[in-house]
Motif scaffolding. Structure first.
Motif, PDB file in Angstrom:
ATOM      1  N   GLU A 143      -4.231 -22.102   1.570  1.00 47.77           N
ATOM      2  CA  GLU A 143      -3.374 -22.137   2.769  1.00 47.77           C
ATOM      3  C   GLU A 143      -4.139 -22.432   4.060  1.00 47.77           C
ATOM      4  O   GLU A 143      -3.703 -23.286   4.847  1.00 47.77           O
ATOM      5  N   PRO A 144      -5.284 -21.773   4.314  1.00 49.20           N
ATOM      6  CA  PRO A 144      -5.953 -22.011   5.598  1.00 49.20           C
ATOM      7  C   PRO A 144      -6.527 -23.418   5.754  1.00 49.20           C
ATOM      8  O   PRO A 144      -6.785 -23.858   6.869  1.00 49.20           O
ATOM      9  N   LEU A 145      -6.692 -24.136   4.660  1.00 57.58           N
ATOM     10  CA  LEU A 145      -7.259 -25.483   4.726  1.00 57.58           C
ATOM     11  C   LEU A 145      -6.264 -26.500   5.284  1.00 57.58           C
ATOM     12  O   LEU A 145      -6.640 -27.593   5.687  1.00 57.58           O
ATOM     13  N   LYS A 146      -4.989 -26.123   5.339  1.00 60.37           N
ATOM     14  CA  LYS A 146      -3.938 -27.041   5.793  1.00 60.37           C
ATOM     15  C   LYS A 146      -3.542 -26.789   7.245  1.00 60.37           C
ATOM     16  O   LYS A 146      -2.624 -27.424   7.756  1.00 60.37           O
ATOM     17  N   CYS A 147      -4.204 -25.829   7.907  1.00 67.08           N
ATOM     18  CA  CYS A 147      -3.722 -25.365   9.211  1.00 67.08           C
ATOM     19  C   CYS A 147      -4.779 -25.427  10.301  1.00 67.08           C
ATOM     20  O   CYS A 147      -5.927 -25.032  10.086  1.00 67.08           O
ATOM     21  N   ALA A 148      -4.344 -25.873  11.476  1.00 61.56           N
ATOM     22  CA  ALA A 148      -5.193 -25.761  12.659  1.00 61.56           C
ATOM     23  C   ALA A 148      -5.378 -24.272  12.900  1.00 61.56           C
ATOM     24  O   ALA A 148      -4.430 -23.506  12.836  1.00 61.56           O
ATOM     25  N   GLY A 149      -6.578 -23.859  13.142  1.00 58.04           N
ATOM     26  CA  GLY A 149      -6.815 -22.443  13.350  1.00 58.04           C
ATOM     27  C   GLY A 149      -7.098 -21.695  12.067  1.00 58.04           C
ATOM     28  O   GLY A 149      -7.428 -20.525  12.099  1.00 58.04           O
ATOM     29  N   CYS A 150      -6.934 -22.355  10.911  1.00 64.07           N
ATOM     30  CA  CYS A 150      -7.347 -21.765   9.642  1.00 64.07           C
ATOM     31  C   CYS A 150      -6.433 -20.632   9.149  1.00 64.07           C
ATOM     32  O   CYS A 150      -6.855 -19.782   8.398  1.00 64.07           O
ATOM     33  N   PHE A 151      -5.180 -20.619   9.635  1.00 64.55           N
ATOM     34  CA  PHE A 151      -4.244 -19.613   9.149  1.00 64.55           C
ATOM     35  C   PHE A 151      -2.821 -20.105   9.352  1.00 64.55           C
ATOM     36  O   PHE A 151      -2.557 -20.897  10.249  1.00 64.55           O
ATOM     37  N   ALA A 152      -1.921 -19.632   8.496  1.00 64.99           N
ATOM     38  CA  ALA A 152      -0.499 -19.945   8.643  1.00 64.99           C
ATOM     39  C   ALA A 152       0.222 -18.644   8.960  1.00 64.99           C
ATOM     40  O   ALA A 152       0.300 -17.750   8.123  1.00 64.99           O
ATOM     41  N   LEU A 153       0.714 -18.529  10.180  1.00 66.56           N
ATOM     42  CA  LEU A 153       1.404 -17.316  10.622  1.00 66.56           C
ATOM     43  C   LEU A 153       2.605 -17.011   9.737  1.00 66.56           C
ATOM     44  O   LEU A 153       2.884 -15.856   9.426  1.00 66.56           O
ATOM     45  N   GLU A 154       3.302 -18.076   9.302  1.00 64.82           N
ATOM     46  CA  GLU A 154       4.505 -17.901   8.497  1.00 64.82           C
ATOM     47  C   GLU A 154       4.191 -17.741   7.014  1.00 64.82           C
ATOM     48  O   GLU A 154       5.100 -17.637   6.188  1.00 64.82           O
ATOM     49  N   GLY A 155       2.912 -17.708   6.659  1.00 65.72           N
ATOM     50  CA  GLY A 155       2.495 -17.535   5.264  1.00 65.72           C
ATOM     51  C   GLY A 155       1.670 -16.273   5.099  1.00 65.72           C
ATOM     52  O   GLY A 155       1.847 -15.291   5.829  1.00 65.72           O
ATOM     53  N   ARG A 156       0.732 -16.329   4.170  1.00 67.14           N
ATOM     54  CA  ARG A 156      -0.135 -15.167   3.923  1.00 67.14           C
ATOM     55  C   ARG A 156      -0.982 -14.812   5.145  1.00 67.14           C
ATOM     56  O   ARG A 156      -1.338 -13.669   5.364  1.00 67.14           O
ATOM     57  N   GLY A 157      -1.309 -15.820   5.948  1.00 65.33           N
ATOM     58  CA  GLY A 157      -2.123 -15.590   7.138  1.00 65.33           C
ATOM     59  C   GLY A 157      -1.479 -14.642   8.128  1.00 65.33           C
ATOM     60  O   GLY A 157      -2.169 -14.008   8.933  1.00 65.33           O
ATOM     61  N   GLY A 158      -0.148 -14.531   8.075  1.00 64.24           N
ATOM     62  CA  GLY A 158       0.555 -13.604   8.962  1.00 64.24           C
ATOM     63  C   GLY A 158       0.122 -12.166   8.769  1.00 64.24           C
ATOM     64  O   GLY A 158       0.235 -11.346   9.688  1.00 64.24           O
ATOM     65  N   LEU A 159      -0.397 -11.853   7.582  1.00 61.57           N
ATOM     66  CA  LEU A 159      -0.894 -10.494   7.312  1.00 61.57           C
ATOM     67  C   LEU A 159      -2.114 -10.150   8.157  1.00 61.57           C
ATOM     68  O   LEU A 159      -2.392  -8.976   8.403  1.00 61.57           O
ATOM     69  N   PHE A 160      -2.839 -11.160   8.585  1.00 62.69           N
ATOM     70  CA  PHE A 160      -4.117 -10.939   9.274  1.00 62.69           C
ATOM     71  C   PHE A 160      -4.019 -11.143  10.783  1.00 62.69           C
ATOM     72  O   PHE A 160      -5.030 -11.237  11.460  1.00 62.69           O
ATOM     73  N   VAL A 161      -2.790 -11.231  11.287  1.00 64.41           N
ATOM     74  CA  VAL A 161      -2.573 -11.349  12.732  1.00 64.41           C
ATOM     75  C   VAL A 161      -1.932 -10.053  13.207  1.00 64.41           C
ATOM     76  O   VAL A 161      -0.839  -9.700  12.773  1.00 64.41           O
ATOM     77  N   GLU A 162      -2.629  -9.341  14.079  1.00 58.41           N
ATOM     78  CA  GLU A 162      -2.131  -8.040  14.547  1.00 58.41           C
ATOM     79  C   GLU A 162      -1.074  -8.171  15.635  1.00 58.41           C
ATOM     80  O   GLU A 162      -0.151  -7.370  15.708  1.00 58.41           O
ATOM     81  N   LYS A 163      -1.237  -9.193  16.483  1.00 56.87           N
ATOM     82  CA  LYS A 163      -0.340  -9.301  17.630  1.00 56.87           C
ATOM     83  C   LYS A 163      -0.404 -10.711  18.198  1.00 56.87           C
ATOM     84  O   LYS A 163      -1.431 -11.378  18.091  1.00 56.87           O
ATOM     85  N   LEU A 164       0.699 -11.123  18.800  1.00 59.85           N
ATOM     86  CA  LEU A 164       0.749 -12.390  19.530  1.00 59.85           C
ATOM     87  C   LEU A 164       1.161 -12.099  20.962  1.00 59.85           C
ATOM     88  O   LEU A 164       1.985 -11.222  21.198  1.00 59.85           O
TER      89      LEU A 164
END
Length: 194
Positions: A143-164
């Motif tokens: 997943e992170p290889l397809k995204c600017a910033g190395c994470f997809a907020l709407e995917g698994r990467g959303g687990l690793f974002v505490e706050k926006l």
């Protein structure tokens, strides 16, 4: 009715538009981003978004053409999509526990009025202090290889974002409030595209 063209192959951007009732014609720009040598993140994403929209626009007569581009800045360093899993792991090890700025450039070309609007959305992203094991497992999903910033907020990467702090859809690649403002500025209602 004016056609709405998305100059991007991003499934996330297309999904955001679909979710608000806009079914865009998807036309990938294939613009060579390496041509642009800009170091300011705001100017970089605005320039790239504009070039993408301008590359696609000649294929249509009467349409609104939207180009977008996103980058993540951590401690003043600009990051796009990681080149490989090793880079993604190193990036996450650097990002964890920090705050980054996600910049998304938006360029909207109205061919019928011969007008262009270019804007940038900025959202602060607070990353969790993720373990090495979780980083490796996340990168292994691809997943992170397809995204600017190395994470997809709407995917698994959303687990690793505490706050926006700012627009959440901007982090996904297209600020819906900013698009609404741009359409209004050109004299359209978003409902014109439903």
């Amino acid at each position: 009715m004016t056609k709405f063209v998305l100059a991007s192959a991003s499934p996330a951007r297309r999904r955001l538009l679909h979710n608000v009732g806009i079914e865009p014609i998807v036309c990938q720009s294939d613009f060579d981003e390496s041509q642009v040598k800009v170091t300011d993140p705001v100017e970089l994403v605005k320039t790239l978004a504009l070039h993408k929209a301008q590359t696609v626009a000649p294929k249509f007569n009467d349409a609104l053409v939207l180009g977008c581009d996103s980058v993540l800045s951590i401690q003043g360093e600009i990051h796009g999509k990681p080149a490989n899993p090793q880079e993604a792991i190193a990036r996450w090890q650097m990002m964890r526990g920090r705050v980054g700025e996600l910049y998304t450039g938006h360029a909207l070309i109205d061919l019928s009025q011969d007008k262009t609007i270019v804007r940038c959305g900025i959202t602060q992203v607070y990353f969790a202090n993720v373990s090495d094991r979780a980083i490796q497992a996340y990168v292994a999903t691809g997943e992170p290889l397809k995204c600017a910033g190395c994470f997809a907020l709407e995917g698994r990467g959303g687990l690793f974002v505490e706050k926006l702090d700012g627009c959440h859809s901007n982090v996904i690649g297209l600020s819906l409030p900013l698009l609404y403002q741009m359409l209004s500025e050109l004299g359209y209602e978003v409902t014109d595209f439903w």
